[in-house]
Design a protein around this motif. Structure first.
Motif, PDB file in Angstrom:
ATOM      1  N   GLU A 175       0.823  -1.202   0.000  1.00  0.00           N
ATOM      2  CA  GLU A 175       0.000   0.000   0.000  1.00  0.00           C
ATOM      3  C   GLU A 175       0.862   1.260   0.000  1.00  0.00           C
ATOM      4  O   GLU A 175       0.369   2.347  -0.251  1.00  0.00           O
ATOM      5  N   ASP A 176       2.134   1.088   0.310  1.00  0.00           N
ATOM      6  CA  ASP A 176       3.040   2.219   0.453  1.00  0.00           C
ATOM      7  C   ASP A 176       4.177   2.078  -0.559  1.00  0.00           C
ATOM      8  O   ASP A 176       4.825   1.031  -0.633  1.00  0.00           O
ATOM      9  N   GLU A 177       4.442   3.105  -1.332  1.00  0.00           N
ATOM     10  CA  GLU A 177       5.506   3.053  -2.331  1.00  0.00           C
ATOM     11  C   GLU A 177       6.878   2.924  -1.680  1.00  0.00           C
ATOM     12  O   GLU A 177       7.793   2.324  -2.259  1.00  0.00           O
ATOM     13  N   THR A 178       7.021   3.454  -0.463  1.00  0.00           N
ATOM     14  CA  THR A 178       8.294   3.320   0.240  1.00  0.00           C
ATOM     15  C   THR A 178       8.609   1.856   0.518  1.00  0.00           C
ATOM     16  O   THR A 178       9.760   1.416   0.392  1.00  0.00           O
ATOM     17  N   ALA A 179       7.582   1.092   0.881  1.00  0.00           N
ATOM     18  CA  ALA A 179       7.780  -0.340   1.138  1.00  0.00           C
ATOM     19  C   ALA A 179       8.248  -1.043  -0.126  1.00  0.00           C
ATOM     20  O   ALA A 179       9.134  -1.907  -0.089  1.00  0.00           O
ATOM     21  N   ARG A 180       7.678  -0.667  -1.272  1.00  0.00           N
ATOM     22  CA  ARG A 180       8.084  -1.277  -2.532  1.00  0.00           C
ATOM     23  C   ARG A 180       9.546  -0.945  -2.849  1.00  0.00           C
ATOM     24  O   ARG A 180      10.279  -1.786  -3.366  1.00  0.00           O
ATOM     25  N   ARG A 181       9.959   0.255  -2.528  1.00  0.00           N
ATOM     26  CA  ARG A 181      11.347   0.639  -2.792  1.00  0.00           C
ATOM     27  C   ARG A 181      12.305  -0.120  -1.879  1.00  0.00           C
ATOM     28  O   ARG A 181      13.384  -0.527  -2.307  1.00  0.00           O
ATOM     29  N   PHE A 182      11.920  -0.305  -0.618  1.00  0.00           N
ATOM     30  CA  PHE A 182      12.734  -1.125   0.275  1.00  0.00           C
ATOM     31  C   PHE A 182      12.858  -2.546  -0.279  1.00  0.00           C
ATOM     32  O   PHE A 182      13.936  -3.145  -0.263  1.00  0.00           O
ATOM     33  N   PHE A 183      11.742  -3.074  -0.750  1.00  0.00           N
ATOM     34  CA  PHE A 183      11.730  -4.436  -1.287  1.00  0.00           C
ATOM     35  C   PHE A 183      12.593  -4.526  -2.543  1.00  0.00           C
ATOM     36  O   PHE A 183      13.376  -5.474  -2.709  1.00  0.00           O
ATOM     37  N   SER A 184      12.486  -3.552  -3.432  1.00  0.00           N
ATOM     38  CA  SER A 184      13.308  -3.536  -4.641  1.00  0.00           C
ATOM     39  C   SER A 184      14.797  -3.454  -4.297  1.00  0.00           C
ATOM     40  O   SER A 184      15.625  -4.105  -4.943  1.00  0.00           O
ATOM     41  N   ARG A 185      15.119  -2.677  -3.285  1.00  0.00           N
ATOM     42  CA  ARG A 185      16.520  -2.564  -2.872  1.00  0.00           C
ATOM     43  C   ARG A 185      17.039  -3.909  -2.368  1.00  0.00           C
ATOM     44  O   ARG A 185      18.183  -4.291  -2.648  1.00  0.00           O
ATOM     45  N   HIS A 186      16.176  -4.635  -1.648  1.00  0.00           N
ATOM     46  CA  HIS A 186      16.577  -5.973  -1.193  1.00  0.00           C
ATOM     47  C   HIS A 186      16.813  -6.897  -2.387  1.00  0.00           C
ATOM     48  O   HIS A 186      17.779  -7.674  -2.400  1.00  0.00           O
ATOM     49  N   LEU A 187      15.947  -6.817  -3.393  1.00  0.00           N
ATOM     50  CA  LEU A 187      16.097  -7.678  -4.564  1.00  0.00           C
ATOM     51  C   LEU A 187      17.379  -7.362  -5.324  1.00  0.00           C
ATOM     52  O   LEU A 187      18.044  -8.266  -5.853  1.00  0.00           O
ATOM     53  N   GLU A 188      17.737  -6.086  -5.408  1.00  0.00           N
ATOM     54  CA  GLU A 188      18.990  -5.711  -6.069  1.00  0.00           C
ATOM     55  C   GLU A 188      20.189  -6.327  -5.338  1.00  0.00           C
ATOM     56  O   GLU A 188      21.099  -6.866  -5.970  1.00  0.00           O
ATOM     57  N   ALA A 189      20.165  -6.238  -4.006  1.00  0.00           N
ATOM     58  CA  ALA A 189      21.250  -6.829  -3.230  1.00  0.00           C
ATOM     59  C   ALA A 189      21.248  -8.350  -3.365  1.00  0.00           C
ATOM     60  O   ALA A 189      22.313  -8.982  -3.372  1.00  0.00           O
ATOM     61  N   TYR A 190      20.069  -8.932  -3.494  1.00  0.00           N
ATOM     62  CA  TYR A 190      19.956 -10.384  -3.681  1.00  0.00           C
ATOM     63  C   TYR A 190      20.660 -10.812  -4.970  1.00  0.00           C
ATOM     64  O   TYR A 190      21.439 -11.773  -4.988  1.00  0.00           O
ATOM     65  N   VAL A 191      20.399 -10.084  -6.043  1.00  0.00           N
ATOM     66  CA  VAL A 191      21.024 -10.407  -7.322  1.00  0.00           C
ATOM     67  C   VAL A 191      22.535 -10.200  -7.249  1.00  0.00           C
ATOM     68  O   VAL A 191      23.317 -11.007  -7.765  1.00  0.00           O
ATOM     69  N   ALA A 192      22.962  -9.124  -6.593  1.00  0.00           N
ATOM     70  CA  ALA A 192      24.397  -8.859  -6.470  1.00  0.00           C
ATOM     71  C   ALA A 192      25.102 -10.017  -5.751  1.00  0.00           C
ATOM     72  O   ALA A 192      26.162 -10.483  -6.181  1.00  0.00           O
ATOM     73  N   ALA A 193      24.503 -10.490  -4.659  1.00  0.00           N
ATOM     74  CA  ALA A 193      25.087 -11.619  -3.933  1.00  0.00           C
ATOM     75  C   ALA A 193      25.099 -12.881  -4.781  1.00  0.00           C
ATOM     76  O   ALA A 193      26.045 -13.673  -4.740  1.00  0.00           O
ATOM     77  N   ALA A 194      24.034 -13.069  -5.564  1.00  0.00           N
ATOM     78  CA  ALA A 194      23.958 -14.255  -6.417  1.00  0.00           C
ATOM     79  C   ALA A 194      24.968 -14.194  -7.568  1.00  0.00           C
ATOM     80  O   ALA A 194      25.382 -15.236  -8.090  1.00  0.00           O
ATOM     81  N   LEU A 195      25.363 -13.010  -7.979  1.00  0.00           N
ATOM     82  CA  LEU A 195      26.418 -12.875  -8.980  1.00  0.00           C
ATOM     83  C   LEU A 195      27.775 -13.286  -8.410  1.00  0.00           C
ATOM     84  O   LEU A 195      28.561 -13.972  -9.067  1.00  0.00           O
ATOM     85  N   ILE A 196      28.037 -12.863  -7.189  1.00  0.00           N
ATOM     86  CA  ILE A 196      29.326 -13.156  -6.561  1.00  0.00           C
ATOM     87  C   ILE A 196      29.384 -14.600  -6.070  1.00  0.00           C
ATOM     88  O   ILE A 196      30.442 -15.241  -6.120  1.00  0.00           O
TER      89      ILE A 196
END
Length: 467
Positions: free
Chosen positions: A240-261
């Motif tokens: 319901e909150d765009e801030t929550a979506r941005r937090f979630f997207s930031r987690h997904l970006e870090a998830y992909v970065a870790a999966a690359l390494i």
């Protein structure tokens, strides 16, 4: 079909009852044996593509119904709600919760809805950080498609130990015309990384350690090359909150970065070969302890699962700033503070060491989820990988019954009767006679004896005793 939708026991059972069929009759119509259907209904086997096709053809089954339990987070989501101190005297365990979800999923959803709409709970749920964490919990911190995309990209770059940073730098230069530049702290005082599109530079602070520099490059590459995939996952969340979506997207970006390494297959093979030896894995993949801890909570690929670790990050005051339960089912981390008897706190006294401790939570003391017994490891880390940053304790935990083959568990007793008692923070802890207690537990009547001053600061009724 997403991996978390492959187990469909409750949905199959509801379908069979709706049609008024015995297991034998339904199995015949699906072209499988009754014993196999029984295993499917008890979530002991995943639904194969062939069985799913037959369900659609014979019963007009809607595969989207398999996601019904997702709205409450499945067993782990319901366990989290039942960890509330208001249910502490009931001693509800995972087996009971699993039975409730299997036998009466709609009743379980109704219970979860009532709990979520309670005034205090609703206020917390509106917190964007909490909302983001709940979505991560719903996925059990495993995003299969993102993991596969990252693994393919890592193979394409031929990432291997020793040249990960070089491979990332070359990819950024060749595909995106971006060079990497290390800047002094006085030039980049308030940032770890900055993307300067005018100069076509990725600028990194000199205060970042080697592992964090590599991670920042992987993070930038994740944003550039998996943006569409990340956005697709984030848009599927009901925020319901765009801030929550941005937090979630930031987690997904870090998830992909870790999966690359740490590409999934290669990383899991290394875990198995070394007995999950944490210092060895850190060196082999060139990662920090915190990066490694994050990755260990994600190993849930169907047919290729790792051990179900949980991870928390705690500051000197015992406040929890990160928590990932993964597939561990560790509901006791729900409080805002940790126990001072846990190595999460003790590790600040020995910042250079990797500490180990076998712990247990008393029934009721874990928030009503029954006794639990864990092998835990803790180490002090610098925030954000900055050399002059604040310090946190990062703790990894694993069900002690699964920890016997861990490299760090050798020489440590995993016996429950020899484990140390801990609680989920004083306000939510009902462990009696604790000399470290700072506050009385919520929901328990205190007792006062005018003839005797107890050895502990607060005396209160045990579960089932009158107040």
């Amino acid at each position: 079909m997403a991996e978390q939708s492959l187990f469909a026991g409750p949905a199959l059972r509801r379908l069979r009852k709706r049609e008024g069929l015995t297991q034998g009759t339904m199995a015949t119509r699906l072209g499988i044996s009754p014993s196999y259907l029984n295993l499917l209904e008890r979530n002991r086997r995943p639904v194969s593509a062939r069985v799913m096709v037959r369900l659609v053809e014979v019963f007009a089954f809607d595969p989207r119904s398999l996601r019904e339990d997702d709205s409450i987070g499945g067993v782990d989501g319901l366990m989290r709600r039942l960890a509330d101190e208001r249910f502490s005297d009931l001693g509800i365990d995972r087996e009971e919760v699993d039975e409730l979800l299997s036998a009466a999923p709609h009743a379980a959803a109704a219970l979860a809805r009532l709990y979520d709409r309670a005034p205090g709970v609703q206020a917390q749920a509106d917190d964007p950080l909490v909302a983001s964490r709940r979505e991560i919990e719903r996925w059990r911190n495993h995003f299969a498609d993102l993991d596969s995309d990252a693994e393919r990209l890592a193979d394409e770059m031929r990432l291997s130990r020793g040249d990960i940073g070089t491979a990332l730098t070359e990819r950024l230069r060749e595909r995106h015309q971006l060079s990497v530049r290390i800047l002094p702290r006085d030039v980049l005082p308030d940032a770890r990384r900055r993307l300067d599109l005018h100069a076509r530079q990725i600028q990194l602070s000199e205060m970042l350690g080697p592992e964090s520099r590599v991670f920042q490059l992987a993070l930038q590459l994740a944003r550039l090359e998996t943006r569409a995939q990340i956005d697709a996952v984030a848009k599927g969340a009901s925020f319901e909150d765009e801030t929550a979506r941005r937090f979630f997207s930031r987690h997904l970006e870090a998830y992909v970065a870790a999966a690359l390494i740490m590409p999934y297959g290669r990383f899991l093979r290394a875990c198995d070969a070394t007995g999950y030896d944490l210092p060895v894995l850190q060196r082999r993949f060139g990662v920090s302890f915190e990066q490694l801890a994050h990755r260990l909570t994600t190993l849930q690929r169907v047919g290729q699962r790792g051990l179900p670790f949980f991870m928390v990050r705690i500051d000197r005051a015992g406040q929890i700033s990160k928590r990932f339960a993964g597939a561990s089912g560790a509901a006791f981390m729900e409080g805002e503070h940790s126990c001072p008897l846990w190595i999460a706190t003790k590790s600040f006294e020995r910042p250079a060491d990797l500490l180990c401790q076998t712990v247990r939570l008393q029934p009721g003391g874990s928030g009503g989820t029954g006794a639990s017994h864990w092998f835990t490891l803790a180490r002090i880390v610098a925030a954000n990988g900055m050399q002059d940053a604040a310090r946190f304790s990062v703790v990894l935990g694993l069900d002690a019954a699964l920890a016997s083959d861990l490299a760090q568990a050798r020489g440590h007793s995993l016996r429950e009767e020899e484990a140390d008692w801990i609680g989920p923070g004083c306000r939510n802890c009902f462990v009696p006679d604790c000399h470290q207690r700072s506050f009385p537990p919520r929901g328990r009547a205190l007792s006062f004896d005018p003839l005797q001053h107890g050895a502990t600061p607060f005396q209160f009724a045990r579960s089932g005793e009158p107040g």
